[in-house]
Design an enzyme around this catalytic site. Structure first.
Site, mmCIF file in Angstrom:
data_model
loop_
_atom_site.group_PDB
_atom_site.id
_atom_site.type_symbol
_atom_site.label_atom_id
_atom_site.label_comp_id
_atom_site.label_asym_id
_atom_site.label_seq_id
_atom_site.Cartn_x
_atom_site.Cartn_y
_atom_site.Cartn_z
ATOM 1 C CE LYS A 157 -0.337 3.394 -0.328
ATOM 2 N NZ LYS A 157 0.469 4.153 0.642
HETATM 3 O O1 G3P Z 1 2.055 2.844 3.731
HETATM 4 C C1 G3P Z 1 1.074 3.106 4.718
HETATM 5 C C2 G3P Z 1 1.762 3.547 5.951
HETATM 6 O O2 G3P Z 1 2.417 4.753 5.696
HETATM 7 C C3 G3P Z 1 0.948 3.752 7.143
HETATM 8 O O3 G3P Z 1 1.850 3.837 8.201
HETATM 9 O O4 G3P Z 1 2.678 4.426 10.420
HETATM 10 O O5 G3P Z 1 0.864 5.777 9.350
HETATM 11 O O6 G3P Z 1 0.385 3.490 10.178
HETATM 12 P P1 G3P Z 1 1.414 4.416 9.612
#
Ligand code: G3P
Length: 226
Positions: free
Chosen positions: A86
């Site tokens: 990633k």
């Molecule tokens: O895969 C990326 C994701 O984990 C981000 O999620 O909820 O931290 O915006 P969030």
């Protein structure tokens, strides 16, 4: 649309994998910190996840220069055959993605928030692109509309087959916060949704399923006692 789990928690991954519908896992530094992960154990932890999942497992680089991202990416890719590296969508990330893709390493370009970013990521050889939905909603913008724009723009072009089994770039709807986000991502044609475990559980549930099952159980008791 395929389901990935967005977590570094081994119990959640093992449980979701046992349901028979899990196609992959995505992690990031925040998710690893959330489970109390330590730097010294990171590589082993990624290996453990890779052993639990029959599908791609995204492990994120943390370097900021192309040379260091490539170095980290090669190390991560060597951990298991299903590791996907990633890489953030930056200038350095694009350059590193090109090098890693040319070496046959699969890259998931993350923190993607715009159509130009997504097109550049695809041209640089990304196997996956991760537009974040919920973080747009966090700033009172429409994350689903942004995802739709990215999926539509990518659909208009052909890209080099840089993904597993020679697949073209796939869009991972990320930063998913609800089952409704999953519905919308599927309807607009995202290839994958990566979802937290609590959202995956909500995706299985429906009140009419619960109520219907309760009625069936009650009536089956009548049949048994008739
Ligand atoms: O895969 C990326 C994701 O984990 C981000 O999620 O909820 O931290 O915006 P969030």
């Amino acid at each position: 649309m395929k389901f990935f789990l967005d977590t570094a928690d081994l119990d959640e991954i093992a449980e979701a994998a046992s349901w028979g519908a899990l196609a992959g896992v995505t992690t990031n530094p925040t998710l690893y910190a959330r489970i109390g992960g330590k730097l010294a154990d990171f590589n082993e932890h990624i290996k453990r996840i890779c052993a639990l999942v029959d599908g791609p497992v995204s492990a994120e680089t943390t370097a900021t220069t192309r040379e260091k991202i490539v170095e980290e990416g090669r190390e991560l890719a060597a951990l298991a055959p299903n590791v996907v590296v990633k890489v953030p969508t930056t200038v350095e990330g694009l350059a590193a993605t090109r090098t890693l893709a040319d070496e046959g390493i699969h890259v998931n370009m993350t923190l993607c928030f715009s159509v130009p970013q997504a097109l550049l990521a695809a041209r640089a050889g990304a196997a996956y692109i991760s537009p974040f939905v919920g973080r747009f909603d966090d700033i009172s913008e429409d994350g689903i509309e942004q995802l739709d724009n990215i999926v539509s723009a990518l659909a208009g072009y052909d890209f080099a087959p840089c993904g597993p089994a020679g697949k073209e770039v796939e869009v991972i709807a990320a930063s998913i916060r609800s089952a409704n986000h999953v519905t919308q991502a599927a309807l607009l044609g995202a290839d994958i949704a990566t979802v937290p475990f609590n959202v995956l559980k909500k995706c299985v549930e429906h009140p009419l399923t619960t109520n219907g099952l309760a009625a069936f159980e009650k009536d089956w008791e009548k049949v048994k006692n008739a």
